[in-house]
Design an enzyme around this catalytic site. Sequence first.
Site, mmCIF file in Angstrom:
data_model
loop_
_atom_site.group_PDB
_atom_site.id
_atom_site.type_symbol
_atom_site.label_atom_id
_atom_site.label_comp_id
_atom_site.label_asym_id
_atom_site.label_seq_id
_atom_site.Cartn_x
_atom_site.Cartn_y
_atom_site.Cartn_z
ATOM 1 N N CYS A 12 0.855 -1.191 0.000
ATOM 2 C CA CYS A 12 0.000 0.000 0.000
ATOM 3 C C CYS A 12 0.895 1.246 0.000
ATOM 4 O O CYS A 12 1.630 1.499 0.955
ATOM 5 C CB CYS A 12 -0.887 -0.055 1.241
ATOM 6 S SG CYS A 12 -1.653 1.474 1.718
ATOM 7 N N CYS A 15 0.342 3.669 2.834
ATOM 8 C CA CYS A 15 0.853 3.066 4.083
ATOM 9 C C CYS A 15 2.352 3.317 4.202
ATOM 10 O O CYS A 15 2.852 3.656 5.279
ATOM 11 C CB CYS A 15 0.587 1.563 4.116
ATOM 12 S SG CYS A 15 -1.155 1.120 4.084
#
Length: 78
Positions: A12, A15
């Site tokens: 991600c 992230c």
Amino acid sequence: MVRIIKFEKDDCAPCNMVSEFLDNKGVNYEKINPFENPELAMQYKVRSVPTVIVTHENQEVKRVIGFKPDELSAITIM
């Protein structure tokens, strides 16, 4: 005791941006993959990643969903 938990996935991009931000600020936090720990994700009612949750005395005091530098900066001064 203050606890900072970051729910994330390895693949991600946002992230990784949050991790880089927190790492650069010297914030100590726990990384948790909600797909590998669904019980914990349900306990904290995590619906998306990245989600950063700050707890104090086991009570949630701050939640940041997504990469929001201004809100993440508030965590660094807690």
